[in-house]
Enzyme design. Structure first.
Site, short mmCIF file in Angstrom:
data_model
loop_
_atom_site.label_atom_id
_atom_site.label_comp_id
_atom_site.label_asym_id
_atom_site.label_seq_id
_atom_site.Cartn_x
_atom_site.Cartn_y
_atom_site.Cartn_z
N ARG A 168 0.84 -1.21 0.00
CA ARG A 168 0.00 0.00 0.00
C ARG A 168 0.87 1.26 0.00
O ARG A 168 0.58 2.24 0.67
CB ARG A 168 -0.96 0.01 1.19
CG ARG A 168 -1.82 -1.24 1.30
CD ARG A 168 -2.61 -1.52 0.03
NE ARG A 168 -3.38 -2.76 0.13
CZ ARG A 168 -3.95 -3.36 -0.91
NH1 ARG A 168 -3.81 -2.86 -2.12
NH2 ARG A 168 -4.66 -4.46 -0.76
N ASN A 210 2.59 -7.56 7.80
CA ASN A 210 2.61 -8.86 7.13
C ASN A 210 4.08 -9.27 7.00
O ASN A 210 4.75 -8.93 6.02
CB ASN A 210 1.95 -8.78 5.76
CG ASN A 210 0.46 -8.48 5.87
OD1 ASN A 210 -0.24 -9.08 6.68
ND2 ASN A 210 -0.02 -7.54 5.08
N GLU A 294 -6.17 -12.31 7.87
CA GLU A 294 -5.83 -12.35 6.45
C GLU A 294 -4.71 -13.35 6.17
O GLU A 294 -3.70 -13.04 5.53
CB GLU A 294 -5.48 -10.94 5.96
CG GLU A 294 -6.64 -9.99 6.07
CD GLU A 294 -6.36 -8.60 5.51
OE1 GLU A 294 -7.29 -7.98 5.02
OE2 GLU A 294 -5.19 -8.15 5.59
N ASP A 373 -12.17 -1.08 7.07
CA ASP A 373 -10.77 -0.98 6.64
C ASP A 373 -10.48 0.36 6.00
O ASP A 373 -10.31 0.44 4.78
CB ASP A 373 -10.45 -2.13 5.68
CG ASP A 373 -8.96 -2.29 5.41
OD1 ASP A 373 -8.16 -1.62 6.08
OD2 ASP A 373 -8.60 -3.08 4.53
N GLU A 395 -5.75 3.37 15.47
CA GLU A 395 -4.94 3.23 14.26
C GLU A 395 -5.63 3.93 13.10
O GLU A 395 -6.76 3.59 12.74
CB GLU A 395 -4.73 1.75 13.90
CG GLU A 395 -3.89 1.55 12.64
CD GLU A 395 -3.71 0.09 12.26
OE1 GLU A 395 -3.16 -0.17 11.17
OE2 GLU A 395 -4.11 -0.80 13.03
N GLU A 401 -5.01 4.53 0.95
CA GLU A 401 -5.31 3.28 0.25
C GLU A 401 -6.68 3.32 -0.43
O GLU A 401 -6.82 2.92 -1.59
CB GLU A 401 -5.25 2.11 1.23
CG GLU A 401 -5.55 0.77 0.59
CD GLU A 401 -5.48 -0.38 1.59
OE1 GLU A 401 -5.88 -1.50 1.21
OE2 GLU A 401 -5.04 -0.15 2.74
N TRP A 549 -13.99 -11.77 0.78
CA TRP A 549 -13.56 -10.78 1.76
C TRP A 549 -14.72 -10.21 2.57
O TRP A 549 -14.51 -9.55 3.58
CB TRP A 549 -12.78 -9.65 1.08
CG TRP A 549 -11.56 -10.17 0.39
CD1 TRP A 549 -11.44 -10.48 -0.93
CD2 TRP A 549 -10.31 -10.51 0.98
NE1 TRP A 549 -10.19 -10.97 -1.20
CE2 TRP A 549 -9.46 -11.01 -0.05
CE3 TRP A 549 -9.81 -10.44 2.29
CZ2 TRP A 549 -8.16 -11.42 0.19
CZ3 TRP A 549 -8.50 -10.86 2.52
CH2 TRP A 549 -7.70 -11.34 1.49
#
Length: 687
Positions: A168, A210, A294, A373, A395, A401, A549
């Site tokens: 991203r 990730n 995820e 999200d 957060e 994004e 999703w």
């Protein structure tokens, strides 16, 4: 003359007002560091930054000394050290460790400006504040400012990979890594630390949540010497370094066959890794973790819960004062779109609320601002403040994004202020998100705000020159959430584009309107996700509608929206405290901007504005394009007033934004005209 934007808001342009320059010269000829204060570390950085900025703006370099010889000077100090500045400054209210004062002292034979912090970090922030005042041409002869940050932890999360890519990322490649190596010799890292310290950031996680195999080695002797060199640079600017860790590191690189958090060998491995990290980086901040999310590994594999997983890491870090940032972005990403009872919005609350009180004191749950999200518009996550006995932090996502990817202008400060001002009522009226994040509603041991970074190795850091405003604005907002969006935009515009009032007026007003403009031509009434799958830029209305999703709009020929009510829907609205639960559950009371997030309604449903839903969709998408066209015309008026390089760059990006807006307008309006069969009341072109 061109400007590539690299200096961002620390340009420190040479002043052109001769009268003001002469006045400032009278104050800035001498920089006094009291002899009782060791000039090293962060205080040394503060002195260097003050000297650098003054030299650039005023043309003279201050003489750094322990004894003042001039009648006017600046004192850079740490309060409470017993120096003469303590007595001269008078009684100072309780400051946090990172608080500071900026005060002009008038004595019989001399006048001086005290820039002093409770700690060296406070002194650094005082120095940057003084430089900000000089950049804006402020009067400094009667200063009496007292500042403390609202939030103790003010962080940035980088989603950088060690191969140099950025997940991203819309601003080039990583400034920390390339080719599976750490870029320890990069001057950009120091310049980035300067930018972040100037707006009060005190923690940075430098790798992607990730965590792939190669990044797993960041907590081992293979890469720790290089990581330590970056930590040292950040440390000079009062910033603690954090690392994202691979929950399955014991399997990935540790030679074990399990990552069960209750397994003694797994616990021992993490204790060993923590000790290793702190040997190299004594002031290391802690671990950031994305687990069971995820397709990332986590404690669920072993029949354990999030508290088990987080507490294992907390136990390893506790002897060193480290903390665990445990992300709450956990949901089933293998859903069946046919199952309308499953609701991704419910997931974080359902997973974590039952665990309240089970987490160690050095664990912080990191909760995205909304339940989905980082969409253009969604409600505040009901999990925030819902756990009285568990540390929490907010957060945000500075990286755009879902809000234009730094190709389209979308100033996010107004959105974040709405989130921070939202009253959760978890302890009655006044239980706002901004107070919860400060640990003032519940007695949290640790709390604060973090955000996903938007920088890369592009010359101007953020791809779009105007996207720098989000990075600057984030730091300023989480230092003081009472600042208005306009105040923040004005500060940034003046420091970044100079003192021309017309330039400032265009930039500030465009920024302030940009979020609503982007919302107009993309997401109507709280429906998100109508974006190109995986890429997340540009329209694809059904792109996620039938995917695993779990993000749906349920549009058919009769209506649109997701039923999240208690009586007939997923019951998501019940996760809120009253009166919010009742407001969102009620079709009549629900705010229009979130209507389709909570309710499925006919296209003919009348909004509080008096328009029908379908007409609102048509009108806003036409308006969004017209607004972009208007701001292009305003920007073009600045030719010759803004340096050519940045002028051309922004003009090019705005033309690209216009094409995106037209694409959204035509696809959205055509889709919903064909679905509903209801024509536009104004007979505009719909294909």
């Amino acid at each position: 003359m061109g400007d590539n934007g690299y200096a961002a808001w620390l340009r420190y342009d040479q002043m052109t007002d001769e009268k003001l320059t002469d006045e400032y010269k009278g104050w800035t000829g001498e920089l006094v560091l009291p002899s009782g204060v060791p000039v090293e570390g962060v205080l040394k950085t503060a002195a260097q930054e003050l000297s650098r900025g003054i030299r650039s703006m005023i043309g003279t370099t201050p003489t750094v000394t322990h004894e003042a010889s001039q009648q006017r000077f600046i004192v850079l100090d740490v309060l409470g050290g017993g120096t003469w500045v303590d007595q001269a400054s008078g009684i100072v209210p309780a400051l946090s460790d990172e608080g500071y004062i900026l005060k002009t002292i008038h004595e019989a034979d001399r006048e001086y400006i005290v820039a002093a912090g409770r700690t060296e970090k406070g002194a650094l922030y005082a120095a940057f504040h003084l430089l900000r005042l000089l950049q804006s041409g402020a009067a400094i002869g009667q200063l009496n400012l007292i500042e403390s940050p609202k939030y103790s932890l003010r962080m940035i999360n980088h989603w950088d990979n060690i191969d140099g890519s950025v997940e991203r990322g819309y601003s080039g490649r990583s400034i920390f890594y390339e080719g599976n190596k750490v870029l320890t010799g990069s001057d950009r890292i120091r310049d980035y630390a300067r930018l972040m310290a100037s707006v009060g950031i005190n923690g940075i996680a430098i790798n992607n949540v990730n965590v792939h195999r190669e990044e797993t080695f960041l907590i081992t002797e293979k890469l720790l010497p290089d990581v330590a060199r970056i930590a040292e640079v950040f440390g000079e600017y009062g910033i603690k370094l954090f690392l994202s860790v691979n929950y399955a590191g014991t399997i990935e690189i540790g030679g074990l066959t399990t990552a069960d958090p209750l397994d003694p060998n797994v616990r021992a491995w993490w204790k060993e890794k923590a000790a290793e990290v702190y040997r190299y980086i004594p002031d290391f901040g802690g671990f950031l973790v994305k687990a069971d999310s995820e397709n990332r590994p986590g404690p669920f594999t072993y029949g354990r819960d999030h508290a088990d997983g987080a507490n294992m890491l907390a136990e390893a870090l506790e002897p060193y004062g480290g903390i665990v940032l445990w992300r709450c972005f956990v949901y089933n990403c293998h859903q069946d779109w046919r199952d309308r009872s499953t609701d991704r919005a419910r997931a974080a609350y359902d997973h974590f609320k039952p665990l309240d009180g089970r987490f160690e004191d050095n664990v912080i749950l990191q909760i995205k601002n909304g339940p989905m999200d980082f969409q253009v518009r969604e409600p505040v996550s009901p999990l925030f403040g819902a756990m009285e006995h568990t540390n929490q932090m907010m957060e945000f996502q500075i990286a755009q994004e879902y809000t234009g990817q730094q190709k389209d202008v979308c100033f996010l400060i107004p959105q974040w202020k709405e989130v921070l001002n939202f009253d959760t009522y978890v302890k009655g009226a006044g239980s706002t998100v901004k107070e919860i994040a400060a640990g003032r509603v519940h007695a949290y041991t640790h709390s604060g705000i973090t955000a996903v970074s938007n920088i890369g190795n592009d010359e101007n850091w953020t791809g779009h020159h105007l996207a720098q405003a989000n990075l600057y604005g984030y730091g300023r907002l989480i230092w003081n959430p009472e600042l208005t969006s306009e105040e923040i935009a004005k500060e940034w515009a003046a420091q970044t584009f100079g003192g021309n009032e017309k330039v400032q007026d265009v930039i500030v007003n465009f920024l302030l309107e940009s979020w609503s403009i982007y919302e107009n031509y993309t997401a109507p009434l709280g429906v998100g996700w109508m974006v190109t799958p995986h890429y997340h830029y540009g329209p694809d209305i059904d792109g996620y509608e039938y995917s695993k999703w779990g993000t749906y709009h349920f549009a058919d020929h009769k209506g649109i929206g997701v039923d999240r009510t208690v009586a007939t829907g997923t019951g998501y609205s019940s996760q809120y405290t009253q009166p919010n639960a009742e407001i969102y559950d009620s079709l009549e009371a629900c705010p229009d901007e979130l209507l389709l997030f909570f309710h499925h309604v006919p296209y003919t449903h009348q909004l509080k504005s008096g328009k029908t839903v379908i007409q609102h969709i048509y009108d806003t998408h036409f308006a969004g394009v017209e607004q972009v066209e208007y701001w292009i015309s305003r920007w073009l008026e600045l030719e010759g007033l803004v340096d050519e390089e940045r002028f051309r760059h922004v003009a090019g990006r705005m033309n690209r934004q216009l094409e995106n807006a037209k694409q959204w307008r035509d696809i959205m309006n055509t889709y919903f005209f064909r679905k509903s069969g209801i024509p536009d009341a104004h007979n505009r072109v719909i294909y």
